[in-house]
Design a protein around this motif. Structure first.
Motif, PDB file in Angstrom:
ATOM      1  N   CYS A  73       3.114  -4.486  -8.303  1.00 23.66           N
ATOM      2  CA  CYS A  73       2.810  -5.829  -8.508  1.00 23.66           C
ATOM      3  C   CYS A  73       1.432  -6.040  -8.726  1.00 23.66           C
ATOM      4  O   CYS A  73       0.427  -5.347  -8.446  1.00 23.66           O
ATOM      5  CB  CYS A  73       3.233  -6.540  -7.073  1.00 23.66           C
ATOM      6  N   VAL A  74       1.345  -7.246  -9.695  1.00 23.95           N
ATOM      7  CA  VAL A  74       0.081  -7.706  -9.971  1.00 23.95           C
ATOM      8  C   VAL A  74      -0.511  -8.874  -9.143  1.00 23.95           C
ATOM      9  O   VAL A  74      -1.565  -9.120  -9.308  1.00 23.95           O
ATOM     10  CB  VAL A  74      -0.158  -7.847 -11.576  1.00 23.95           C
ATOM     11  N   GLN A  75       0.559  -9.389  -8.593  1.00 22.21           N
ATOM     12  CA  GLN A  75       0.187 -10.666  -7.835  1.00 22.21           C
ATOM     13  C   GLN A  75       1.054 -10.696  -6.370  1.00 22.21           C
ATOM     14  O   GLN A  75       2.188  -9.933  -6.261  1.00 22.21           O
ATOM     15  CB  GLN A  75       0.715 -12.027  -8.441  1.00 22.21           C
ATOM     16  N   GLU A  76       0.460 -11.019  -5.366  1.00 25.14           N
ATOM     17  CA  GLU A  76       0.804 -10.730  -3.942  1.00 25.14           C
ATOM     18  C   GLU A  76       2.039 -11.623  -3.872  1.00 25.14           C
ATOM     19  O   GLU A  76       2.187 -12.807  -4.265  1.00 25.14           O
ATOM     20  CB  GLU A  76      -0.211 -11.227  -2.961  1.00 25.14           C
ATOM     21  N   GLY A  77       3.036 -10.742  -3.315  1.00 24.42           N
ATOM     22  CA  GLY A  77       4.449 -11.633  -3.041  1.00 24.42           C
ATOM     23  C   GLY A  77       5.190 -11.687  -4.253  1.00 24.42           C
ATOM     24  O   GLY A  77       6.324 -11.789  -4.052  1.00 24.42           O
ATOM     25  N   ARG A  78       4.725 -11.149  -5.428  1.00 24.29           N
ATOM     26  CA  ARG A  78       5.657 -11.322  -6.676  1.00 24.29           C
ATOM     27  C   ARG A  78       6.177  -9.989  -6.938  1.00 24.29           C
ATOM     28  O   ARG A  78       5.735  -9.070  -7.633  1.00 24.29           O
ATOM     29  CB  ARG A  78       4.924 -11.755  -7.918  1.00 24.29           C
ATOM     30  N   LYS A  79       7.281  -9.714  -6.015  1.00 23.37           N
ATOM     31  CA  LYS A  79       8.009  -8.229  -6.184  1.00 23.37           C
ATOM     32  C   LYS A  79       9.609  -8.557  -6.012  1.00 23.37           C
ATOM     33  O   LYS A  79      10.040  -9.541  -5.409  1.00 23.37           O
ATOM     34  CB  LYS A  79       7.696  -7.456  -4.801  1.00 23.37           C
ATOM     35  N   GLY A  80      10.276  -7.580  -6.761  1.00 22.73           N
ATOM     36  CA  GLY A  80      11.637  -7.668  -6.652  1.00 22.73           C
ATOM     37  C   GLY A  80      12.502  -7.258  -5.418  1.00 22.73           C
ATOM     38  O   GLY A  80      13.587  -7.494  -5.222  1.00 22.73           O
ATOM     39  N   TYR A  81      11.541  -6.181  -4.843  1.00 21.44           N
ATOM     40  CA  TYR A  81      12.167  -5.651  -3.522  1.00 21.44           C
ATOM     41  C   TYR A  81      11.073  -5.713  -2.619  1.00 21.44           C
ATOM     42  O   TYR A  81       9.834  -5.911  -2.953  1.00 21.44           O
ATOM     43  CB  TYR A  81      12.565  -3.848  -3.839  1.00 21.44           C
ATOM     44  N   THR A  82      11.456  -5.448  -1.240  1.00 22.67           N
ATOM     45  CA  THR A  82      10.443  -5.576  -0.144  1.00 22.67           C
ATOM     46  C   THR A  82       9.379  -4.640  -0.093  1.00 22.67           C
ATOM     47  O   THR A  82       8.215  -5.177   0.048  1.00 22.67           O
ATOM     48  CB  THR A  82      11.197  -5.564   1.082  1.00 22.67           C
ATOM     49  N   ARG A  83       9.479  -3.579  -0.398  1.00 22.09           N
ATOM     50  CA  ARG A  83       8.548  -2.302  -0.401  1.00 22.09           C
ATOM     51  C   ARG A  83       7.948  -1.744  -1.527  1.00 22.09           C
ATOM     52  O   ARG A  83       7.790  -0.838  -1.623  1.00 22.09           O
ATOM     53  CB  ARG A  83       8.941  -1.334   0.431  1.00 22.09           C
ATOM     54  N   ILE A  84       7.614  -2.693  -2.418  1.00 17.23           N
ATOM     55  CA  ILE A  84       7.367  -2.377  -3.905  1.00 17.23           C
ATOM     56  C   ILE A  84       5.623  -2.207  -3.629  1.00 17.23           C
ATOM     57  O   ILE A  84       4.969  -2.971  -2.972  1.00 17.23           O
ATOM     58  CB  ILE A  84       7.446  -3.583  -4.788  1.00 17.23           C
ATOM     59  N   PRO A  85       4.947  -1.148  -4.142  1.00 16.33           N
ATOM     60  CA  PRO A  85       3.519  -1.059  -3.977  1.00 16.33           C
ATOM     61  C   PRO A  85       2.707  -2.304  -4.930  1.00 16.33           C
ATOM     62  O   PRO A  85       3.429  -2.812  -5.912  1.00 16.33           O
ATOM     63  CB  PRO A  85       3.262   0.286  -4.515  1.00 16.33           C
ATOM     64  N   GLY A  86       1.508  -2.258  -4.968  1.00 17.30           N
ATOM     65  CA  GLY A  86       0.865  -3.083  -5.878  1.00 17.30           C
ATOM     66  C   GLY A  86      -0.505  -2.794  -6.014  1.00 17.30           C
ATOM     67  O   GLY A  86      -1.247  -1.887  -5.406  1.00 17.30           O
ATOM     68  N   LEU A  87      -1.317  -3.226  -6.945  1.00 22.44           N
ATOM     69  CA  LEU A  87      -2.742  -3.312  -7.116  1.00 22.44           C
ATOM     70  C   LEU A  87      -3.169  -4.571  -7.670  1.00 22.44           C
ATOM     71  O   LEU A  87      -4.012  -5.039  -8.680  1.00 22.44           O
ATOM     72  CB  LEU A  87      -2.992  -2.524  -8.432  1.00 22.44           C
ATOM     73  N   TRP A  88      -3.124  -5.558  -6.636  1.00 18.83           N
ATOM     74  CA  TRP A  88      -3.566  -6.914  -6.778  1.00 18.83           C
ATOM     75  C   TRP A  88      -4.742  -7.324  -5.975  1.00 18.83           C
ATOM     76  O   TRP A  88      -5.452  -8.299  -5.926  1.00 18.83           O
ATOM     77  CB  TRP A  88      -2.247  -7.871  -6.242  1.00 18.83           C
ATOM     78  N   ASN A  89      -5.292  -6.107  -5.393  1.00 15.54           N
ATOM     79  CA  ASN A  89      -6.599  -6.240  -4.622  1.00 15.54           C
ATOM     80  C   ASN A  89      -7.089  -4.974  -4.395  1.00 15.54           C
ATOM     81  O   ASN A  89      -6.531  -3.978  -4.651  1.00 15.54           O
ATOM     82  CB  ASN A  89      -6.380  -7.099  -3.100  1.00 15.54           C
ATOM     83  N   THR A 104       0.863  -1.144  -0.045  1.00 18.71           N
ATOM     84  CA  THR A 104      -0.174  -0.019  -0.045  1.00 18.71           C
ATOM     85  C   THR A 104       0.737   1.200   0.142  1.00 18.71           C
ATOM     86  O   THR A 104       1.991   1.100   0.408  1.00 18.71           O
ATOM     87  CB  THR A 104      -0.905  -0.106   1.359  1.00 18.71           C
ATOM     88  N   ILE A 105       0.121   2.302  -0.431  1.00 16.63           N
ATOM     89  CA  ILE A 105       1.008   3.737  -0.569  1.00 16.63           C
ATOM     90  C   ILE A 105       1.135   4.331   0.878  1.00 16.63           C
ATOM     91  O   ILE A 105       0.242   4.208   1.701  1.00 16.63           O
ATOM     92  CB  ILE A 105       0.076   4.606  -1.251  1.00 16.63           C
ATOM     93  N   THR A 106       2.407   4.766   1.199  1.00 16.54           N
ATOM     94  CA  THR A 106       2.644   5.574   2.212  1.00 16.54           C
ATOM     95  C   THR A 106       2.679   7.262   1.821  1.00 16.54           C
ATOM     96  O   THR A 106       2.681   7.210   0.934  1.00 16.54           O
ATOM     97  CB  THR A 106       4.070   5.295   2.830  1.00 16.54           C
TER      98      THR A 106
END
Length: 666
Positions: A62-78, A36-38
């Motif tokens: 990320c478009v899938q949970e947990g599928r990220k190259g770095y730990t604090r990547i944002p996403g839109l998987w939900n 999520t965004i900070t």
């Protein structure tokens, strides 16, 4: 220079971009672990919009949970991630900029700490040369699910208020892996021929179009050349670009390389990489497509960008690190204040090195980046008289920050020029751009009306006469001279780089193989044939970040510098006969003759002593803090702050950060 092309609008699909300056995707590690965004990330992006960039592209979501190259990547998987991104897009739109969301899957390029316990996957079971992860081959049903997830994420991006999305098919991430024969060894419908390797991209844009409206822009980022053995080259890239236009992409973002590419071919290129390294490949892409082309990597000057646009090389220019170094670059360029732009110097110390340690991005030349949410630089209610002693990066950053807050600031520098250690740091081969940092700080202080007193040695009387409310001591560091017998016969690396010391014809021995010593050895090897470096540790350049170290080590090898590691200097003897190219040190011409020089005695890792003859011995043992004024200043001022190398000799990243913090705090 008139920048009329740079500041003209242009359409990407149905979206009008107000100018041709683009902020491309860059990992920051500013967001939450759950994607999520900070507030930190939002204000960081908003600052760029305030600076006038036409289009902002988020870092890779990320478009899938947990599928990220770095730990604090944002996403839109939900769906729960939509609201925070709506705040982001509203903040950017309020400043007049457009914003696209980049969507990706990292594939096998995953930092070890970011796997989230999941198996690493790729088109084929291969090991990432850079991240060292052995990937499992994706199953067909997993590919189908991923296509669906990309489509759903694009739909969420539109609901979050983004003007478009960028599909990440570059830099060795998953979709780039499918496109590249260097990684994709499949024999099913997703591997083999070009039509099969591009199939996943075709299916993803179809899924995205199905989830978004007709006016929603969809662009694609590609590596114009993989720049790895067996990878895709520009020939197939041109074929790929024609295909990408045909299947409906609205623009192509032309980048380069994978993590496994050579240092100067890197995704985030070091200072040794030529500027606009993708310009020729971008120009070729322009010949085969009619949609806009964005040029990325190693362009950090707005006048250069405008020139490239006029040449027809591209339609937009992306400046990732240029926007880190100075988020206000567009506004400064638009009003003719190009000299005050804080240009990226390509050092990688703040934007790349922290990511290796799972830390957040910062910047040597802009210590405010990522901290915009902490302070808005609003004027203080009660301005103070601030005396800054020292004109290196720490002192200049302190002066600039304090002046922006409205304080009455004066800078006092003992030398005749600004820059401190940064002056000599700009002299090694490939590092001339470092001078732009000090130059832009000087121009900024002029604009702010800050008096700068050069050649002014600060004394107790001067402090007493000035009656400052606050004193910032940034007197920097001095070359370290260890108690080695005969060390008085050596010249310092700093004096050699600045041309204050002669390097005599004949063999040269550099004592100390850290960054300064190794760079000085390479610098001297450009005009002296016999150069050796002695380093007591087991490798050279242990204080450098890996990419720049790799480049420098290659340069040392090419210039013939001889390295001796595990070598502890014991003494420097005089009266040693050495081979010279002149008959005396006075410079009289002559053949190769014997002359009197020095013998550098060192002890190897086994305790055996060796002697290297030297016409010149260069001391590069590092630096020590120089702080002669703190006690004096405290007798006349209650608020005294000691910063940068005056506290502990270190690197410019620490110095600029402490300078910025001191300027805010006074």
């Amino acid at each position: 220079m008139k920048l009329d092309t740079l500041f003209s609008p242009l359409m990407i699909g149905s979206c009008e971009i107000p100018n041709r300056l683009v902020v491309p995707a860059m990992v920051t590690n500013y967001c939450n672990l759950e994607g999520t965004i900070t507030e930190r990330y939002l204000r960081y992006m908003e600052e760029k919009a305030k600076g006038g960039w036409g289009l902002l592209i988020t870092e890779d979501y990320c478009v899938q949970e947990g599928r990220k190259g770095y730990t604090r990547i944002p996403g839109l998987w939900n769906d729960g991630q939509v609201a925070g991104n709506r705040e982001l897009t509203d903040a950017v739109h309020a400043q007049g900029s457009k914003i696209f969301c980049q969507l990706y899957h990292p594939g096998r390029q995953v930092m070890p700490q970011a796997t989230c316990g999941l198996e690493v996957v790729a088109p084929s079971a291969t090991t990432c040369p850079a991240c060292q992860a052995l990937a499992r081959e994706m199953r067909v049903e997993e590919i189908h699910q991923l296509v669906s997830d990309f489509g759903a994420a694009a739909g969420r991006a539109e609901r979050a208020g983004f003007d478009g999305v960028e599909l990440h098919c570059a830099h060795g991430y998953l979709l780039a892996e499918f496109l590249s024969p260097a990684v994709n060894r499949r024999v099913d419908e997703y591997g083999g021929c070009f039509e099969n390797r591009v199939r996943i991209v075709d299916e993803i844009i179809g899924a995205m179009r199905a989830q978004t409206g007709p006016d929603f822009a969809i662009t694609v980022r590609i590596s114009s050349d993989d720049l790895v053995p067996g990878g895709r080259t520009i020939a197939e890239t041109l074929q790929l670009c024609r295909h990408l236009e045909e299947v409906g992409f609205d623009a192509i973002n032309c980048s380069n390389g994978m993590y496994a590419s050579a240092p100067t071919d890197q995704v985030i290129a070091p200072m040794f990489t030529p500027h606009a390294l993708n310009m020729e490949r971008s120009a070729l892409i322009k010949q085969v497509v009619s949609i806009p082309v964005i040029l990325s990597n190693r362009v950090n000057d707005p006048e250069m960008a405008d020139t490239l646009l006029k040449m027809g090389v591209a339609d937009f220019v992306a400046m990732g690190r240029g926007s880190l170094a100075d988020p206000n670059l567009p506004r400064k360029a638009a009003c003719g204040k190009v000299g005050t732009i804080r240009q990226c110097i390509g050092c990688l110390q703040g934007c790349e090195a922290p990511l290796y340690a799972d830390e957040a991005v910062t910047c040597v030349v802009n210590p405010r980046v990522g901290r915009e949410y902490e302070a808005d630089l609003a004027p203080v209610d009660e301005p103070r008289r601030v005396m800054v002693i020292g004109g290196g990066p720490a002192g200049l950053q302190a002066a600039e920050a304090a002046a922006r807050r409205g304080h009455a600031v004066e800078v006092f520098e003992a030398q005749g020029q600004l820059g401190g250690q940064f002056r000599s740091a700009a002299y090694p081969v490939g590092k001339g751009e470092l001078a732009t940092y000090v130059s832009s700080l000087r121009a900024s202080l002029e604009e702010l009306g800050v008096p700068v007193h050069l050649g002014c040695e600060v004394t107790e009387k001067l402090i007493a006469d000035e009656k400052p409310d606050a004193v910032v001591i940034a007197t920097g560091a001095r070359p370290l001279t260890p108690p080695i017998p005969g060390i008085e016969n050596a010249v310092t690396a700093e004096d050699v780089l600045l041309g204050r010391a002669e390097v005599r014809p004949g063999p040269v021995v550099v004592c100390g193989g850290g960054e300064v010593g190794a760079e000085t050895a390479d610098f001297v090897a450009r005009y002296r044939d016999d150069v050796s470096v002695l380093e007591m540790r087991d490798d050279l350049c242990l204080d450098m970040m890996p990419i720049t170290k790799q480049v420098l080590m290659g340069m040392l090898g090419a210039s013939g510098v001889k390295a001796h590691v595990g070598a502890t200097v014991k003494r420097i003897e005089t009266g040693v006969e050495v081979d010279g190219s002149v008959s005396s040190w006075s410079g009289e011409a002559g053949g190769a003759t014997a002359a009197t020089g020095y013998g550098v005695v060192y002890e190897d890792a086994e305790g055996v002593e060796h002697t290297l003859p030297a016409a010149t011995v260069i001391s590069a043992f590092g630096y020590k803090a120089h702080n002669p004024l703190e006690e004096v200043a405290r007798r006349h001022c209650d608020d005294v702050r000691v910063i940068g190398s005056a506290v502990r000799a270190g690197n410019a990243l620490v110095a600029s950060r402490e300078g910025y913090e001191a300027g805010l705090a006074v």
